[in-house]
Design a protein around this motif. Structure first.
Motif, PDB file in Angstrom:
ATOM      1  N   UNK A 184       0.867  -1.172   0.000  1.00 59.06           N
ATOM      2  CA  UNK A 184       0.000   0.000   0.000  1.00 59.06           C
ATOM      3  C   UNK A 184       0.905   1.223   0.000  1.00 59.06           C
ATOM      4  N   UNK A 185       0.328   2.373  -0.327  1.00 62.26           N
ATOM      5  CA  UNK A 185       1.129   3.582  -0.508  1.00 62.26           C
ATOM      6  C   UNK A 185       0.522   4.704   0.336  1.00 62.26           C
ATOM      7  N   UNK A 194      -3.719   8.571   4.748  1.00 59.10           N
ATOM      8  CA  UNK A 194      -4.587   7.591   4.094  1.00 59.10           C
ATOM      9  C   UNK A 194      -3.784   6.868   3.005  1.00 59.10           C
ATOM     10  N   UNK A 195      -4.446   6.121   2.143  1.00 63.92           N
ATOM     11  CA  UNK A 195      -3.736   5.372   1.117  1.00 63.92           C
ATOM     12  C   UNK A 195      -3.977   5.984  -0.256  1.00 63.92           C
ATOM     13  N   UNK A 196      -2.894   6.062  -1.043  1.00 63.84           N
ATOM     14  CA  UNK A 196      -2.960   6.663  -2.371  1.00 63.84           C
ATOM     15  C   UNK A 196      -3.525   5.686  -3.392  1.00 63.84           C
ATOM     16  N   UNK A 197      -4.199   6.233  -4.409  1.00 66.86           N
ATOM     17  CA  UNK A 197      -4.748   5.446  -5.501  1.00 66.86           C
ATOM     18  C   UNK A 197      -4.258   6.021  -6.821  1.00 66.86           C
ATOM     19  N   UNK A 198      -4.020   5.143  -7.792  1.00 64.28           N
ATOM     20  CA  UNK A 198      -3.620   5.638  -9.115  1.00 64.28           C
ATOM     21  C   UNK A 198      -4.763   6.433  -9.723  1.00 64.28           C
ATOM     22  N   UNK A 251      -4.447  11.015  -3.341  1.00 63.07           N
ATOM     23  CA  UNK A 251      -5.228  10.704  -2.143  1.00 63.07           C
ATOM     24  C   UNK A 251      -6.680  11.080  -2.387  1.00 63.07           C
ATOM     25  N   UNK A 252      -7.626  10.176  -2.194  1.00 62.06           N
ATOM     26  CA  UNK A 252      -9.044  10.491  -2.422  1.00 62.06           C
ATOM     27  C   UNK A 252      -9.628  11.400  -1.348  1.00 62.06           C
ATOM     28  N   UNK A 253      -8.881  11.671  -0.291  1.00 69.15           N
ATOM     29  CA  UNK A 253      -9.398  12.472   0.820  1.00 69.15           C
ATOM     30  C   UNK A 253      -8.843  13.897   0.827  1.00 69.15           C
ATOM     31  N   UNK A 254      -7.522  14.043   0.768  1.00 70.03           N
ATOM     32  CA  UNK A 254      -6.929  15.387   0.855  1.00 70.03           C
ATOM     33  C   UNK A 254      -6.371  15.882  -0.465  1.00 70.03           C
ATOM     34  N   UNK A 255      -6.351  15.015  -1.496  1.00 71.38           N
ATOM     35  CA  UNK A 255      -5.881  15.440  -2.803  1.00 71.38           C
ATOM     36  C   UNK A 255      -4.374  15.409  -2.984  1.00 71.38           C
ATOM     37  N   UNK A 256      -3.642  14.983  -1.975  1.00 69.73           N
ATOM     38  CA  UNK A 256      -2.181  14.874  -2.103  1.00 69.73           C
ATOM     39  C   UNK A 256      -1.846  13.975  -3.285  1.00 69.73           C
ATOM     40  N   UNK A 257      -0.831  14.351  -4.040  1.00 68.01           N
ATOM     41  CA  UNK A 257      -0.483  13.620  -5.259  1.00 68.01           C
ATOM     42  C   UNK A 257       0.988  13.229  -5.234  1.00 68.01           C
ATOM     43  N   UNK A 258       1.263  12.024  -5.663  1.00 66.26           N
ATOM     44  CA  UNK A 258       2.631  11.519  -5.712  1.00 66.26           C
ATOM     45  C   UNK A 258       2.897  10.931  -7.089  1.00 66.26           C
ATOM     46  N   UNK A 308       0.469   1.412 -10.373  1.00 66.98           N
ATOM     47  CA  UNK A 308      -0.630   1.649 -11.313  1.00 66.98           C
ATOM     48  C   UNK A 308      -1.882   0.859 -10.929  1.00 66.98           C
ATOM     49  N   UNK A 309      -1.723  -0.151 -10.080  1.00 65.98           N
ATOM     50  CA  UNK A 309      -2.856  -0.989  -9.683  1.00 65.98           C
ATOM     51  C   UNK A 309      -3.533  -0.481  -8.413  1.00 65.98           C
ATOM     52  N   UNK A 310      -2.875   0.394  -7.680  1.00 63.50           N
ATOM     53  CA  UNK A 310      -3.404   0.825  -6.387  1.00 63.50           C
ATOM     54  C   UNK A 310      -4.753   1.523  -6.546  1.00 63.50           C
TER      55      UNK A 310
END
Length: 363
Positions: free
Chosen positions: A11-12, A19-23, A32-39, A243-245
């Motif tokens: 998990x990322x 929280x956990x990041x999603x592609x 991040x679907x909650x705070x919008x943080x992007x990696x 890419x799968x997250x």
């Protein structure tokens, strides 16, 4: 049997809120679907490679039939999720879970074609698809929301092969003869009639096949999956689990050896057409083809498909959307009323044309 110890997963964590990041489809980053943080997902220093088919025997893998369900333990809530997917969401808290490559027991994907369409784009594709079904019930066009949508990476095998095919067949050439006949008034007439002269033919044709696609899973209807083609395979990138997250990913249940046999079946019509062109003439008959495959390579690639379900007339209908191009294929209801009206109109049109031809002959 399910391993009670579970499998290693990845998990990322979000650098902003934990929280956990999603592609994020359409990007090269996890969000991040909650705070919008992007990696950003940084490109790896390697190319997508083709694996020699002869090396299959030495690749570390287990037979498909011996692999049980995977058990993920969520790092956030500690719940356990049993699944046959290599990427999924925790069934309790929704945390993205991606299996560690070494834990699958299968060949690791070589490439992935990341999702380009997000949920909003899928809804637009759905609306366009329902509105273009001519013989669907009119009420179908009012279906704007889907019961469920699931972004799923579907495994595909790709095969390259240099083929040399020896064939035997016949070459047909037209010639014309004059024959006599008696017309409806009892008069003798002559007419030109086309005949075909057949001669034996044989030869050799060769063709290089590149990236012949074979679905590696039976979970989704293969017919509809095939109809999502063409895929922009040149846009694929080296596989990275990031890419799968946040998405689902199916594991393959078609062994690469079985996939190659299916690839041969998909190459056969192309080779048959090559034989016909080589025979030439006006018509061709291909009797037998013996094909040898050389320099065969393969790879496992993950392709993005949105699996959507909509409800109509109390029944769930499934459609598949190409996650790159927006091509839609799947199940749809048919309107018996519209089909009946079309048949009636067709009959009336034929009758009208026949009546006009009758009037022309009479007048």
């Amino acid at each position: 049997m399910t391993d009670p110890r579970g499998v290693a997963s990845q998990t990322y964590p979000c650098g902003g809120c934990g929280a956990r990041l999603e592609f994020a489809p359409g990007s090269t980053a996890m969000r991040c679907p909650y705070c919008g943080f992007q990696q950003e997902i940084h490109a790896v220093d390697r190319q997508v490679r083709e694996i020699a088919y002869a090396d299959l025997a030495v690749l570390p893998r287990k037979p498909v039939g011996t692999i049980g369900a995977y058990v993920f333990q969520c790092p956030r809530c500690a719940a356990r999720t049993e699944t046959n997917e290599t990427a999924t969401l925790c069934q309790f808290c929704g945390t993205p879970l991606v299996i560690d490559d070494a834990a699958t027991g299968q060949i690791v994907p070589e490439a992935v074609l990341p999702f380009l369409l997000d949920r909003a784009a899928v809804r637009e594709a759905m609306r366009g698809w329902t509105s273009s079904r001519w013989f669907a019930p009119s009420a179908l066009k009012k279906v704007s929301e889907m019961e469920s949508t699931k972004s799923t990476y579907v495994p595909h095998w790709t095969y390259d092969s240099q083929t040399v095919s020896q064939y035997r067949g016949q070459r047909g050439e037209y010639y014309w003869v004059t024959e006599s006949y008696t017309d409806g008034d009892g008069n003798r007439q002559t007419r030109r009639v086309r005949r075909i002269r057949w001669r034996s033919a044989q030869g050799t044709v060769s063709r290089a096949f590149d990236d012949v696609l074979v679905p590696g899973s039976f979970v989704l209807p293969v017919k509809h999956v095939d109809e999502l083609a063409p895929w922009p395979l040149l846009e694929a990138v080296p596989y990275q689990p990031q890419f799968l997250s946040g998405h689902s990913a199916l594991r393959y249940d078609v062994e690469p050896e079985a996939g190659f046999e299916e690839a041969k079946n998909r190459m056969a019509p192309v080779i048959n057409d090559d034989c016909r062109r080589d025979i030439g003439g006006d018509e061709q008959r291909v009797g037998s083809v013996n094909t040898q495959h050389h320099d065969v390579t393969f790879k496992l690639m993950l392709l993005p498909i949105w699996v959507a379900t909509y409800v109509y007339a109390g029944r769930n209908w499934q459609i598949l959307i190409n996650g790159r191009t927006g091509e839609v294929q799947g199940q749809r209801p048919w309107s018996r009323t519209k089909i009946a009206l079309a048949v009636i109109l067709g009959i009336l049109l034929v009758a009208a044309v026949a009546y006009l031809l009758y009037l022309r002959d009479v007048l």
